[in-house]
Design a protein around this motif. Structure first.
Motif, PDB file in Angstrom:
ATOM      1  N   MET A  49     -17.452  -7.129 -19.482  1.00  0.00           N
ATOM      2  CA  MET A  49     -17.157  -5.795 -19.948  1.00  0.00           C
ATOM      3  C   MET A  49     -15.897  -5.283 -19.279  1.00  0.00           C
ATOM      4  SD  MET A  49     -20.494  -3.487 -20.085  1.00  0.00           S
ATOM      5  CE  MET A  49     -21.523  -3.458 -21.471  1.00  0.00           C
ATOM      6  N   SER A  50     -15.223  -4.458 -20.004  1.00  0.00           N
ATOM      7  CA  SER A  50     -14.025  -3.865 -19.429  1.00  0.00           C
ATOM      8  C   SER A  50     -14.413  -2.638 -18.617  1.00  0.00           C
ATOM      9  CB  SER A  50     -13.053  -3.474 -20.554  1.00  0.00           C
ATOM     10  OG  SER A  50     -13.578  -2.385 -21.282  1.00  0.00           O
ATOM     11  N   SER A  51     -13.486  -2.184 -17.828  1.00  0.00           N
ATOM     12  CA  SER A  51     -13.763  -1.032 -16.970  1.00  0.00           C
ATOM     13  C   SER A  51     -13.965   0.233 -17.812  1.00  0.00           C
ATOM     14  CB  SER A  51     -12.628  -0.829 -15.978  1.00  0.00           C
ATOM     15  OG  SER A  51     -11.435  -0.515 -16.659  1.00  0.00           O
ATOM     16  N   LYS A  52     -13.341   0.277 -19.010  1.00  0.00           N
ATOM     17  CA  LYS A  52     -13.506   1.438 -19.890  1.00  0.00           C
ATOM     18  C   LYS A  52     -14.946   1.502 -20.409  1.00  0.00           C
ATOM     19  CE  LYS A  52     -10.738   3.731 -23.341  1.00  0.00           C
ATOM     20  NZ  LYS A  52      -9.690   3.602 -24.319  1.00  0.00           N
ATOM     21  N   ASN A  53     -15.488   0.364 -20.816  1.00  0.00           N
ATOM     22  CA  ASN A  53     -16.867   0.319 -21.286  1.00  0.00           C
ATOM     23  C   ASN A  53     -17.849   0.575 -20.146  1.00  0.00           C
ATOM     24  OD1 ASN A  53     -16.207  -0.132 -23.943  1.00  0.00           O
ATOM     25  ND2 ASN A  53     -16.334  -2.370 -23.774  1.00  0.00           N
ATOM     26  N   ASP A  54     -17.518   0.090 -18.948  1.00  0.00           N
ATOM     27  CA  ASP A  54     -18.373   0.353 -17.789  1.00  0.00           C
ATOM     28  C   ASP A  54     -18.429   1.849 -17.495  1.00  0.00           C
ATOM     29  OD1 ASP A  54     -18.947  -2.293 -17.457  1.00  0.00           O
ATOM     30  OD2 ASP A  54     -17.420  -2.623 -15.895  1.00  0.00           O
ATOM     31  N   MET A  55     -17.308   2.516 -17.654  1.00  0.00           N
ATOM     32  CA  MET A  55     -17.247   3.963 -17.413  1.00  0.00           C
ATOM     33  C   MET A  55     -18.127   4.703 -18.419  1.00  0.00           C
ATOM     34  SD  MET A  55     -16.144   6.430 -15.620  1.00  0.00           S
ATOM     35  CE  MET A  55     -14.632   6.186 -14.771  1.00  0.00           C
ATOM     36  N   LYS A  56     -18.051   4.327 -19.697  1.00  0.00           N
ATOM     37  CA  LYS A  56     -18.860   4.979 -20.737  1.00  0.00           C
ATOM     38  C   LYS A  56     -20.342   4.742 -20.488  1.00  0.00           C
ATOM     39  CE  LYS A  56     -15.449   4.725 -24.437  1.00  0.00           C
ATOM     40  NZ  LYS A  56     -15.128   4.139 -25.743  1.00  0.00           N
ATOM     41  N   LEU A  57     -20.700   3.511 -20.152  1.00  0.00           N
ATOM     42  CA  LEU A  57     -22.092   3.182 -19.885  1.00  0.00           C
ATOM     43  C   LEU A  57     -22.597   3.933 -18.653  1.00  0.00           C
ATOM     44  CD1 LEU A  57     -24.548   1.494 -20.698  1.00  0.00           C
ATOM     45  CD2 LEU A  57     -23.678  -0.321 -19.206  1.00  0.00           C
ATOM     46  N   GLY A  58     -21.774   4.061 -17.646  1.00  0.00           N
ATOM     47  CA  GLY A  58     -22.154   4.792 -16.426  1.00  0.00           C
ATOM     48  C   GLY A  58     -22.373   6.268 -16.713  1.00  0.00           C
ATOM     49  N   VAL A  59     -21.503   6.860 -17.508  1.00  0.00           N
ATOM     50  CA  VAL A  59     -21.664   8.273 -17.870  1.00  0.00           C
ATOM     51  C   VAL A  59     -22.950   8.470 -18.667  1.00  0.00           C
ATOM     52  CG1 VAL A  59     -20.691  10.134 -19.296  1.00  0.00           C
ATOM     53  CG2 VAL A  59     -19.224   8.859 -17.745  1.00  0.00           C
ATOM     54  N   PHE A  60     -23.222   7.551 -19.603  1.00  0.00           N
ATOM     55  CA  PHE A  60     -24.436   7.646 -20.419  1.00  0.00           C
ATOM     56  C   PHE A  60     -25.688   7.540 -19.555  1.00  0.00           C
ATOM     57  CE2 PHE A  60     -27.815   5.550 -22.845  1.00  0.00           C
ATOM     58  CZ  PHE A  60     -28.038   6.525 -23.813  1.00  0.00           C
ATOM     59  N   ILE A  61     -25.714   6.586 -18.633  1.00  0.00           N
ATOM     60  CA  ILE A  61     -26.883   6.389 -17.769  1.00  0.00           C
ATOM     61  C   ILE A  61     -27.076   7.592 -16.843  1.00  0.00           C
ATOM     62  CG2 ILE A  61     -27.794   4.982 -15.865  1.00  0.00           C
ATOM     63  CD1 ILE A  61     -26.638   2.541 -17.323  1.00  0.00           C
ATOM     64  N   ALA A  62     -25.987   8.110 -16.280  1.00  0.00           N
ATOM     65  CA  ALA A  62     -26.083   9.280 -15.398  1.00  0.00           C
ATOM     66  C   ALA A  62     -26.566  10.510 -16.177  1.00  0.00           C
ATOM     67  CB  ALA A  62     -24.731   9.564 -14.752  1.00  0.00           C
ATOM     68  N   ALA A  63     -26.076  10.688 -17.416  1.00  0.00           N
ATOM     69  CA  ALA A  63     -26.510  11.810 -18.240  1.00  0.00           C
ATOM     70  C   ALA A  63     -27.983  11.690 -18.590  1.00  0.00           C
ATOM     71  CB  ALA A  63     -25.658  11.900 -19.505  1.00  0.00           C
ATOM     72  N   ALA A  64     -28.432  10.477 -18.902  1.00  0.00           N
ATOM     73  CA  ALA A  64     -29.841  10.266 -19.214  1.00  0.00           C
ATOM     74  C   ALA A  64     -30.701  10.581 -17.995  1.00  0.00           C
ATOM     75  CB  ALA A  64     -30.074   8.835 -19.681  1.00  0.00           C
ATOM     76  N   GLY A  65     -30.274  10.158 -16.824  1.00  0.00           N
ATOM     77  CA  GLY A  65     -31.010  10.470 -15.595  1.00  0.00           C
ATOM     78  C   GLY A  65     -31.055  11.963 -15.327  1.00  0.00           C
ATOM     79  N   LEU A  66     -29.941  12.640 -15.557  1.00  0.00           N
ATOM     80  CA  LEU A  66     -29.883  14.091 -15.362  1.00  0.00           C
ATOM     81  C   LEU A  66     -30.829  14.817 -16.315  1.00  0.00           C
ATOM     82  CD1 LEU A  66     -28.470  16.367 -13.802  1.00  0.00           C
ATOM     83  CD2 LEU A  66     -26.778  16.421 -15.634  1.00  0.00           C
ATOM     84  N   VAL A  67     -30.868  14.373 -17.561  1.00  0.00           N
ATOM     85  CA  VAL A  67     -31.776  14.967 -18.541  1.00  0.00           C
ATOM     86  C   VAL A  67     -33.229  14.766 -18.109  1.00  0.00           C
ATOM     87  CG1 VAL A  67     -32.636  14.741 -20.914  1.00  0.00           C
ATOM     88  CG2 VAL A  67     -30.183  14.882 -20.483  1.00  0.00           C
ATOM     89  N   ILE A  68     -33.550  13.569 -17.629  1.00  0.00           N
ATOM     90  CA  ILE A  68     -34.916  13.290 -17.179  1.00  0.00           C
ATOM     91  C   ILE A  68     -35.277  14.164 -15.978  1.00  0.00           C
ATOM     92  CG2 ILE A  68     -36.388  11.535 -16.095  1.00  0.00           C
ATOM     93  CD1 ILE A  68     -34.973   9.487 -17.936  1.00  0.00           C
ATOM     94  N   LEU A  69     -34.373  14.271 -15.000  1.00  0.00           N
ATOM     95  CA  LEU A  69     -34.644  15.100 -13.826  1.00  0.00           C
ATOM     96  C   LEU A  69     -34.806  16.575 -14.197  1.00  0.00           C
ATOM     97  CD1 LEU A  69     -32.292  13.538 -11.140  1.00  0.00           C
ATOM     98  CD2 LEU A  69     -34.784  13.484 -11.202  1.00  0.00           C
ATOM     99  N   LEU A  70     -33.924  17.091 -15.046  1.00  0.00           N
ATOM    100  CA  LEU A  70     -34.028  18.489 -15.459  1.00  0.00           C
ATOM    101  C   LEU A  70     -35.315  18.741 -16.245  1.00  0.00           C
ATOM    102  CD1 LEU A  70     -30.347  19.319 -16.477  1.00  0.00           C
ATOM    103  CD2 LEU A  70     -31.583  20.093 -14.438  1.00  0.00           C
ATOM    104  N   GLY A  71     -35.714  17.756 -17.038  1.00  0.00           N
ATOM    105  CA  GLY A  71     -36.971  17.877 -17.778  1.00  0.00           C
ATOM    106  C   GLY A  71     -38.170  17.928 -16.847  1.00  0.00           C
ATOM    107  N   LYS A  72     -38.156  17.097 -15.812  1.00  0.00           N
ATOM    108  CA  LYS A  72     -39.258  17.087 -14.849  1.00  0.00           C
ATOM    109  C   LYS A  72     -39.289  18.371 -14.030  1.00  0.00           C
ATOM    110  CE  LYS A  72     -41.846  14.206 -14.244  1.00  0.00           C
ATOM    111  NZ  LYS A  72     -43.179  14.160 -14.846  1.00  0.00           N
ATOM    112  N   LEU A  73     -38.149  18.997 -13.812  1.00  0.00           N
ATOM    113  CA  LEU A  73     -38.092  20.261 -13.076  1.00  0.00           C
ATOM    114  C   LEU A  73     -38.480  21.459 -13.933  1.00  0.00           C
ATOM    115  CD1 LEU A  73     -34.819  19.693 -11.024  1.00  0.00           C
ATOM    116  CD2 LEU A  73     -37.172  19.714 -10.169  1.00  0.00           C
ATOM    117  N   GLY A  74     -38.653  21.255 -15.228  1.00  0.00           N
ATOM    118  CA  GLY A  74     -39.105  22.332 -16.106  1.00  0.00           C
ATOM    119  C   GLY A  74     -38.000  23.168 -16.714  1.00  0.00           C
ATOM    120  N   VAL A  75     -36.755  22.735 -16.597  1.00  0.00           N
ATOM    121  CA  VAL A  75     -35.646  23.517 -17.143  1.00  0.00           C
ATOM    122  C   VAL A  75     -35.751  23.635 -18.660  1.00  0.00           C
ATOM    123  CG1 VAL A  75     -33.140  23.568 -17.453  1.00  0.00           C
ATOM    124  CG2 VAL A  75     -34.109  23.004 -15.229  1.00  0.00           C
TER     125      VAL A  75
END
Length: 170
Positions: free
Chosen positions: A1-27
């Motif tokens: 994978m190129s570094s550009k695709n790694d960046m997109k995948l990293g942003v997607f994974i971090a956003a998914a984790g953030l959504v899960i954490l905010l959901g568990k916190l009741g936001v």
């Protein structure tokens, strides 16, 4: 994978984790509980915009008026407590009256009957709101007015000029 695709995948994974954490916190639950009246208000406003920008016919004004009034009512009750609905329930009739009145104003073949219906519903809503605001005291007032009107009809009517009977001498 190129570094550009790694960046997109990293942003997607971090956003998914953030959504899960905010959901568990009741936001999201809080936002759902606090902002759900917008589900009614926003479509009502969008329908108004569609009509006034000439992208929809006047028939969209009936649901637009109803949704807008109901969204405002439910937003008010959601903010300051649902106990307000004990006094504000006549606004449900007012929502229908607003939708019908808007349609009767802007529909091309104007219908006087529809305008009359909307005005009667609006006045009924206002009268019911006044009675619910006054509480049980309104029933005493209504009873006293009805007794006085009945007594006036039985005793006072027709006494001035002549002694005609109620039926005009039939």
């Amino acid at each position: 994978m190129s570094s550009k695709n790694d960046m997109k995948l990293g942003v997607f994974i971090a956003a998914a984790g953030l959504v899960i954490l905010l959901g568990k916190l009741g936001v999201f639950g809080f936002l759902g509980r606090a902002l759900w009246p917008l589900i009614l208000l926003i479509p009502g406003l969008i329908l108004h915009v569609l009509f006034f920008t000439r992208r929809a016919s006047a028939s969209v004004l009936v649901p637009a008026g109803i949704l807008t009034v109901y969204g405002l009512l439910f937003g008010l009750c959601n903010t300051w407590g649902w106990g307000l609905m004990r006094h504000l329930w006549p606004v449900l009739l007012l929502g229908i009256a607003v939708g019908l009145y808007e349609y009767s104003l802007y529909a091309s073949p104007r219908s006087g009957g529809l305008t009359t219906t909307a005005v009667i519903l609006g006045l009924l809503s206002i009268v019911l709101f006044i009675f619910t605001s006054m509480g049980t005291g309104a029933l005493y007032l209504l009873g006293a007015v009805l007794v006085a009107a009945g007594l006036w009809l039985m005793l006072g009517r027709g006494r001035r000029g002549s002694r005609k009977k109620w039926n005009g001498g039939w």
